[in-house]
Design an enzyme around this catalytic site. Structure first.
Site, short mmCIF file in Angstrom:
data_model
loop_
_atom_site.label_atom_id
_atom_site.label_comp_id
_atom_site.label_asym_id
_atom_site.label_seq_id
_atom_site.Cartn_x
_atom_site.Cartn_y
_atom_site.Cartn_z
N HIS A 156 0.83 -1.20 0.00
CA HIS A 156 0.00 0.00 0.00
C HIS A 156 0.87 1.25 0.00
O HIS A 156 1.26 1.74 1.06
CB HIS A 156 -0.91 -0.02 1.23
CG HIS A 156 -1.75 -1.26 1.32
ND1 HIS A 156 -1.25 -2.46 1.77
CD2 HIS A 156 -3.05 -1.48 1.00
CE1 HIS A 156 -2.20 -3.38 1.72
NE2 HIS A 156 -3.31 -2.81 1.26
N HIS A 189 -4.23 3.25 -3.18
CA HIS A 189 -4.34 2.59 -1.87
C HIS A 189 -3.54 1.28 -1.81
O HIS A 189 -2.71 1.13 -0.93
CB HIS A 189 -5.81 2.31 -1.54
CG HIS A 189 -6.00 1.30 -0.45
ND1 HIS A 189 -6.07 1.64 0.87
CD2 HIS A 189 -6.11 -0.06 -0.49
CE1 HIS A 189 -6.22 0.54 1.60
NE2 HIS A 189 -6.24 -0.51 0.79
N GLU A 233 -18.34 -5.13 24.06
CA GLU A 233 -17.47 -6.30 24.21
C GLU A 233 -16.22 -6.22 23.33
O GLU A 233 -15.12 -6.61 23.74
CB GLU A 233 -18.23 -7.60 23.87
CG GLU A 233 -19.36 -7.94 24.83
CD GLU A 233 -20.66 -7.20 24.51
OE1 GLU A 233 -20.70 -6.45 23.51
OE2 GLU A 233 -21.63 -7.36 25.27
N HIS A 259 -28.79 -17.11 23.87
CA HIS A 259 -27.83 -16.96 24.96
C HIS A 259 -27.05 -18.24 25.25
O HIS A 259 -26.30 -18.28 26.21
CB HIS A 259 -28.54 -16.50 26.23
CG HIS A 259 -28.84 -15.03 26.22
ND1 HIS A 259 -29.55 -14.43 25.21
CD2 HIS A 259 -28.51 -14.04 27.09
CE1 HIS A 259 -29.65 -13.13 25.46
NE2 HIS A 259 -29.03 -12.87 26.59
#
Ligand code: TPP
Ligand code: MG
Length: 685
Positions: free
Chosen positions: A29, A277, A429, A490
């Site tokens: 890059h 890029h 999280e 869950h």
């Protein structure tokens, strides 16, 4: 040569090394290094306190390249500053971290200039980046760590910790959710030691950001509570320096600098295009770009005379002086505060303090037992008192994960109390896991907790902790169907298999309270490996260790828990976690029927597989092929222990919403079912 010319020469060296390396590798890059060379030059040569002679000096400023694809920026600057190499034992090796030869072999096997920045591989890299967003999120952990260290160890006249963290990111990082979680947390905590610089180039791989990313990023960061600055020209190093200066003077909030840049700056046909890029420029375009920079067009990997010296008199001299002052200060600190100094030294080497495992609980046999998470809470509270730099928290589930540190003086980490050991990550999280990595990179011993099911939300950062070889601790409770009524959303199924598949991650699922203690004993002694501690929500019987083998077998990953006296079993039951006591019940039934059964408790595949073959064969004798594995999780992978002839009682579907007892019946987690599977294998049904 004027100063101005020398600066341009140094900046263009970073640019041309980057272009040449990508061209040579035929991949990489080039565009972003060409654009951000002035930024990186300014941070490193004018601002950062970093000593290339000692890249792990504890009070150094941190530099994080969150847009890791622009790695040539880092390889160039580590090379030009002659940053030295250190090994995993923190010894200085006496040679440069990144040589010109490494750069010539950019992205090739064994080169210290790999495709993306890798912490465990190249000295001077503060964190592994490449998965966009991770670097900036990790930098928040570094910010929290500095605050905690300063608060805990600084004394009047002894500012042992006062460093800053600079993180560079692009559009990609800021589109990723983890960066938003982390920025929100950093703003809330007012981390004024943290500065993110946003490469606002309006380009990502698919083209102009008009197609995807049109929000007002500056307004967003203002809303997070950050100080937002703008530098309208990425080539204006005076403005950049001024903005970085403003950052250092800003108290009470982190700083976000929007830097307007042109990807592929200087390339007549590639500048401001997505092609700049991730594609080599090609020889012709490289020549044209070098011409634009006033560079010899055919020179390759050129470091002009004076450039190394320029970095040596800038960063090198400033860093050496800062480190020397700190070293002197620390020597005086050691005289005045010997215990604190020893702590800092131990922490820096990832050693544990003497007596780290004193007062660990021993749980008496108890058929009713105690939940894995409750046992964990007790152990953690002892360890966090024995190990001053052990700290952590949960993603808003502390009361459920039982990870709250409740002893006197544990405290909550917040803007008014940077000495608190309870971190509150909020329902974030992913940022939590990245933050815990940042804490760990700062040498604190850190844990993060959530429900096992939501390890999915944290997984990219858990994976990076393993790749970086960090001793982070992930405490994952509600490990199976123990939360019955919450239902399949869950109830983890594939999560054990998924974590077990991460190389280097120690996944542990202890079977009773004493196995939890032993699991912690093992985890705490890890220096270069993360651990996932998977714990039950519901009480598990505490096994009678006078009757069954001691829990210290956990340290071997798997051990013979119950056996026939002659130790010549005809069937082996293998289980982890909540299914260990189930296997023991089945075993007792089998033994009562005259069947020579053995129970192997297997809390960790990873640890077991690192034991000598003789031990593995002792636990699982190859000639005993009648084997039943039982685990409330995907059956995926258990064939390796039960073989083609064996049985796996596990999950082949998602769970369901119902009381645990009913789920155990529906999915076959009952002693009779286990016993009858064993008898079937023996042809004794
Ligand atoms: C999580 C993640 N998703 C996708 C990628 C692949 N990728 C690498 S760079 C990039 C574009 C990044 O754009 P930007 O951050 O604006 O970088 P620039 O091209 O401006 O340097 C993508 C999609 C990645 N590295 N990480
Ligand atoms: Mg971009």
């Amino acid at each position: 040569m004027t100063d101005e010319n020398m600066i341009q020469l140094a900046i263009n060296t970073i640019r041309t090394l980057s272009m040449d390396a990508v061209q040579q590798a035929k991949s990489g890059h080039p565009g972003t290094p060409m654009a951000l060379a002035p930024l990186v030059y300014t941070i490193w040569n004018r601002v950062m306190r970093f000593d290339p002679q000692d890249p792990i000096w504890p009070n150094r400023d941190r530099f994080v390249l969150s847009n890791g694809h622009a790695s040539m920026l880092l390889w160039s600057v580590l090379h030009l500053t002659r940053t030295q190499a250190v090994n995993a034992d923190y010894e200085r090796l006496g040679h440069p971290s990144v040589s010109l030869d490494d750069i010539r072999h950019f992205r090739q096997l064994d080169s210290r200039a790999p495709g993306h920045p890798e912490y465990h591989w190249v000295s001077g890299v503060e964190t592994t980046t490449g998965p966009l967003g991770q670097g900036v999120a990790t930098s928040v952990g570094m910010g929290i760590a500095e605050k905690w260290l300063a608060n805990h160890y600084n004394r009047p006249g002894f500012e042992i910790f006062n460093y800053n963290i600079y993180a560079v990111c692009g559009d990609g990082c800021l589109m990723e959710g983890v960066a938003s979680e982390a920025a929100s947390l950093a703003g809330h905590l007012g981390l004024d030691n943290l500065c993110w610089i946003y490469d606002n180039n309006h380009i990502t791989i698919e083209g102009n950001t008009h197609i995807t990313f049109t929000e007002d990023v500056a307004a967003r960061f203002l809303a997070y509570g950050w100080n937002v600055l703008r530098v309208g020209d990425a080539n204006d190093i005076e403005r950049i320096e001024h903005a970085l200066d403003t950052f250092r003077k800003t108290k009470g909030r982190p700083t976000f600098i929007v830097l307007d840049s042109h990807i592929g700056y200087g390339s007549p046909n590639r500048q401001d295009t997505a092609a700049a890029h991730g594609e080599p420029l090609g020889d012709d375009e490289i020549r044209l770009s070098k011409k634009f920079y006033g560079w010899p067009e055919d020179a390759k990997f050129l470091v002009p005379e004076g450039v190394y010296e320029h970095f040596a008199t800038g960063l090198g001299a400033r860093g050496a002086k800062a480190r020397q002052q700190w070293t002197d200060l620390f020597a005086a600190y050691r005289t005045t505060y010997p215990e604190l100094a020893t702590e800092i030294e131990q922490m820096q080497r990832r050693d544990l303090p003497a007596g780290w495992d004193r007062d660990l609980p021993v749980f008496p046999a108890d058929p009713k037992g105690i939940a894995g998470r409750d046992a964990s809470g007790q152990v953690l509270n002892v360890l966090a008192q024995n190990i001053p730099w052990l700290l952590g928290g949960s993603a808003d589930l502390g009361p459920s994960n039982k990870t709250t540190l409740t002893f006197k003086d544990a405290g909550d980490f917040d803007t008014d109390n940077a000495a608190g050991k309870n971190l509150h990550f909020g329902i974030r999280e992913h940022a939590m896991a990245a933050t815990v990595n940042g804490l760990s990179l700062s040498k604190l011993r850190a844990f993060g907790a959530t429900f096992f099911i939501f390890s999915d939300y944290a997984r990219p950062a858990i994976r990076l902790s393993a790749l970086m070889e960090l001793p982070t601790i992930f405490i994952l409770t509600h490990d199976a169907m123990g939360d019955g009524e919450d239902g399949p959303t869950h109830q983890p199924v594939e999560h054990l298999a998924s974590l077990r598949a991460i190389p280097g991650l120690v996944t542990l699922r202890p079977g009773d309270a004493n196995e939890v203690v032993e699991a912690y004993r093992y985890i705490m002694q890890l220096r270069h490996q993360p651990a996932a501690l998977v714990l039950s929500r519901q009480p598990l019987p505490t096994l009678d260790r006078t009757k069954y083998a001691p829990a210290s077998g956990v340290g071997c990953g798997a051990y013979v828990l119950a056996d026939v006296s002659a130790r010549n079993p005809e069937v082996i039951l293998i289980a982890s976690g909540s299914e260990v006591s189930l296997a023991v019940e089945a075993h007792e039934k089998l033994v009562a029927e005259g069947i020579r059964s053995r129970v192997v408790s297997m809390p960790s595949w990873d640890i077991f597989e690192h034991q000598p073959q003789e031990y593995q064969d002792e636990v699982l004798p190859p000639d005993v092929t009648a084997r039943v594995a039982v685990e409330q999780a995907s059956t995926f992978g258990w064939e390796r222990y039960v073989g083609r002839a064996g049985r796996v009682i596990g999950m082949k579907t998602f769970g369901a919403s119902a009381p645990l007892k009913e789920l155990q019946r529906k999915f076959g987690f009952e002693p009779d079912r286990v016993a009858s599977a064993a008898k079937e294998l023996l042809g004794r049904n």
